[in-house]
Design a protein around this motif. Structure first.
Motif, short mmCIF file in Angstrom:
data_model
loop_
_atom_site.label_atom_id
_atom_site.label_comp_id
_atom_site.label_asym_id
_atom_site.label_seq_id
_atom_site.Cartn_x
_atom_site.Cartn_y
_atom_site.Cartn_z
N SER A 92 6.99 -1.35 -3.49
CA SER A 92 6.22 -2.54 -3.89
C SER A 92 6.02 -2.59 -5.41
CB SER A 92 4.88 -2.60 -3.17
OG SER A 92 4.04 -1.52 -3.55
N ILE A 93 5.69 -1.44 -6.03
CA ILE A 93 5.49 -1.48 -7.48
C ILE A 93 6.82 -1.57 -8.22
CG2 ILE A 93 3.25 -0.34 -7.37
CD1 ILE A 93 4.56 2.26 -8.26
N SER A 94 7.90 -1.12 -7.60
CA SER A 94 9.23 -1.31 -8.20
C SER A 94 9.59 -2.79 -8.22
CB SER A 94 10.28 -0.52 -7.41
OG SER A 94 10.07 0.87 -7.51
N GLU A 95 9.30 -3.48 -7.14
CA GLU A 95 9.55 -4.92 -7.09
C GLU A 95 8.72 -5.64 -8.15
OE1 GLU A 95 11.38 -8.33 -6.21
OE2 GLU A 95 11.90 -6.36 -5.39
N SER A 96 7.47 -5.23 -8.32
CA SER A 96 6.63 -5.82 -9.36
C SER A 96 7.24 -5.63 -10.74
CB SER A 96 5.23 -5.17 -9.34
OG SER A 96 4.55 -5.48 -8.15
N THR A 97 7.73 -4.44 -11.00
CA THR A 97 8.29 -4.13 -12.31
C THR A 97 9.56 -4.94 -12.57
OG1 THR A 97 7.35 -1.91 -12.24
CG2 THR A 97 9.15 -2.26 -13.79
N LYS A 98 10.38 -5.11 -11.56
CA LYS A 98 11.58 -5.95 -11.70
C LYS A 98 11.19 -7.37 -12.11
CE LYS A 98 14.63 -5.72 -8.39
NZ LYS A 98 15.15 -5.63 -6.99
N ARG A 99 10.17 -7.90 -11.47
CA ARG A 99 9.72 -9.26 -11.79
C ARG A 99 9.18 -9.36 -13.21
NH1 ARG A 99 5.28 -11.28 -8.20
NH2 ARG A 99 5.62 -13.10 -9.51
N ILE A 100 8.40 -8.36 -13.61
CA ILE A 100 7.80 -8.37 -14.95
C ILE A 100 8.87 -8.26 -16.03
CG2 ILE A 100 6.30 -7.06 -16.51
CD1 ILE A 100 4.63 -6.38 -13.92
N ALA A 153 5.10 -0.62 -14.36
CA ALA A 153 5.47 -1.65 -15.33
C ALA A 153 5.46 -1.11 -16.75
CB ALA A 153 4.51 -2.84 -15.20
N LEU A 154 4.48 -0.25 -17.06
CA LEU A 154 4.45 0.37 -18.39
C LEU A 154 5.63 1.31 -18.59
CD1 LEU A 154 0.62 1.01 -18.64
CD2 LEU A 154 1.95 -0.54 -20.10
N ALA A 155 6.08 1.97 -17.51
CA ALA A 155 7.30 2.77 -17.59
C ALA A 155 8.49 1.86 -17.90
CB ALA A 155 7.52 3.53 -16.29
N GLY A 156 8.48 0.68 -17.30
CA GLY A 156 9.52 -0.29 -17.62
C GLY A 156 9.49 -0.71 -19.08
N ALA A 157 8.28 -0.83 -19.62
CA ALA A 157 8.15 -1.16 -21.04
C ALA A 157 8.68 -0.03 -21.92
CB ALA A 157 6.68 -1.45 -21.38
N MET A 158 8.40 1.22 -21.53
CA MET A 158 8.96 2.36 -22.26
C MET A 158 10.48 2.34 -22.21
SD MET A 158 6.44 5.53 -21.18
CE MET A 158 7.15 6.69 -22.35
N MET A 159 11.02 1.96 -21.06
CA MET A 159 12.47 1.89 -20.90
C MET A 159 13.06 0.82 -21.83
SD MET A 159 14.62 0.96 -17.45
CE MET A 159 14.18 -0.79 -17.55
N THR A 196 0.56 -8.73 -10.19
CA THR A 196 1.89 -8.90 -10.76
C THR A 196 2.10 -10.34 -11.21
OG1 THR A 196 2.77 -7.15 -9.34
CG2 THR A 196 4.37 -8.66 -10.32
N ASP A 197 1.67 -11.28 -10.39
CA ASP A 197 1.78 -12.70 -10.76
C ASP A 197 1.07 -12.97 -12.08
OD1 ASP A 197 3.14 -13.23 -8.40
OD2 ASP A 197 1.36 -14.00 -7.35
N ALA A 198 -0.13 -12.40 -12.24
CA ALA A 198 -0.90 -12.62 -13.46
C ALA A 198 -0.20 -12.03 -14.68
CB ALA A 198 -2.30 -12.01 -13.31
N ILE A 199 0.38 -10.85 -14.52
CA ILE A 199 1.10 -10.22 -15.63
C ILE A 199 2.35 -11.03 -15.98
CG2 ILE A 199 2.36 -8.16 -16.38
CD1 ILE A 199 0.45 -6.55 -14.52
N VAL A 200 3.07 -11.48 -14.97
CA VAL A 200 4.27 -12.29 -15.21
C VAL A 200 3.91 -13.57 -15.97
CG1 VAL A 200 6.01 -13.73 -14.07
CG2 VAL A 200 5.61 -11.38 -13.29
#
Length: 338
Positions: free
Chosen positions: A15-23, A279-285, A328-332
């Motif tokens: 679920s959090i992976s899906e959130s990160t993909k969207r963000i 999501a923050l890991a995604g930002a680091m990436m 996730t919606d709010a962050i997007v």
């Protein structure tokens, strides 16, 4: 277009992976995700916690994003995280700890980063029982000059590149005079090559106390594997917990980014998980990929949503919370506004 390996993990991982993909998609950065299973899901499907196709995908793409994976305690298979670090020589474990306005924490304005040596010492897997009755066991921690030098050099180079002022070497050289002493000696030698960066050292037990008394005295922290594992979670606690704690495992050619918290199987599938660490890991990436603008958008969007406090998960606001998808919606939405 980036080709990136995604290991969703188990428990709350998917679920959090899906959130990160969207963000990430909201930033405009295009990613072709190669999704692979590891850990318990892979055992159920392939009878192997780390199937060869996972290794092949990471080898090909050079960059991976990973959700939490359950590691059995005391038995079962060895940690997938440790296996991946060894396979790709991901010798830098990078763990930032940064305060967010709106999060209940013991301190404000924390901005620390820990460099943990990621391959050697007590996580090398050199352990065994010493008798047939299994009444005693030993673990051997090997520390090499090579590994000490490259992790301390990475910390100083990072400090110089990012305008950091001080690097603290953390050790136990007063008792572990050979392994701890080697790390300290090498760290001090490397420090001489960076006269613009202040360097000091702390014994691990004193360091632990100092962090919970006055963490603002520290900037970049570099240490060995076991101490780094402990201190990185301690620092996450200073800023509100592991729900806001991303991590990176970086080698010469390959980098793997992850949420460092557990798989939380008790809340899996209940739309309760905090998506921020992943999501923050995604930002680091994205920062690693030099998509600096996109990385900053994600970090700012998460900070703004947390500061607002109206669209955050239960761990951040137990009295008035939303689910994983709604946060996730709010962050997007905020990413798209920036």
């Amino acid at each position: 277009m980036y080709n990136i390996t995604l290991i969703p993990g188990d428990g709350i991982g998917p679920s959090i992976s899906e959130s990160t993909k969207r963000i990430i998609a909201a930033t405009g950065v295009e990613v072709a995700w190669e999704v692979h299973e590891a850990g318990i899901p892979a055992i159920e499907k392939y009878k192997d916690p780390l199937p060869p196709q996972v290794i092949e995908s990471i080898t090909r793409n050079k960059v991976a994003l990973k959700g939490p994976l359950t590691t059995p305690v005391g038995g079962g298979f060895r940690s997938i995280n440790v296996a991946l670090r060894k396979e790709f020589d991901l010798y830098i474990n990078l763990r930032p700890a940064k305060s967010f306005i709106g999060v209940k924490a013991a301190f404000r304005d924390i901005d620390l980063i820990i460099f943990r040596e990621n391959i050697e010492e007590f996580y090398s897997g050199i352990e065994h029982y010493i008798d047939a009755q299994k009444s005693a066991a030993e673990t051997i921690g090997v520390v090499t000059r090579f590994a000490c030098e490259r992790i301390t050099r990475a910390a100083f180079e990072y400090a110089r590149k990012h305008g950091r002022k001080k690097v603290t070497l953390v050790h136990k050289a007063n008792i572990m005079k050979f392994t701890g002493g080697l790390f300290l000696d090498v760290g001090r030698a490397v420090a001489k090559e960076f006269p613009d960066i202040q360097c000091n050292d702390k014994i691990i037990d004193n360091m632990s106390m100092q962090l919970v008394v006055n963490p603002h005295q520290f900037d970049v922290i570099v240490t060995t594997n076991l101490f780094g594992d402990i201190l990185s979670d301690l620092c996450s606690g200073l800023v509100g917990g592991l729900g806001l704690a991303p991590g990176a495992n970086i080698g010469y050619d390959v980098a793997l980014f992850e949420a460092v918290h557990g798989s939380a199987p008790d809340i899996a599938g209940k739309d309760l998980a905090n998506p921020c660490a992943m999501a923050l890991a995604g930002a680091m990436m994205l920062d690693y990929l030099e998509e600096i603008g996109a990385s900053k958008k994600i970090q700012r969007a998460i900070a703004d949503v947390i500061r607002n406090g109206k669209s955050v998960t239960r761990d951040l606001n137990p009295d008035n919370y939303v689910g994983t998808v709604a946060m996730t919606d709010a962050i997007v939405r905020r990413v798209e506004e920036l």
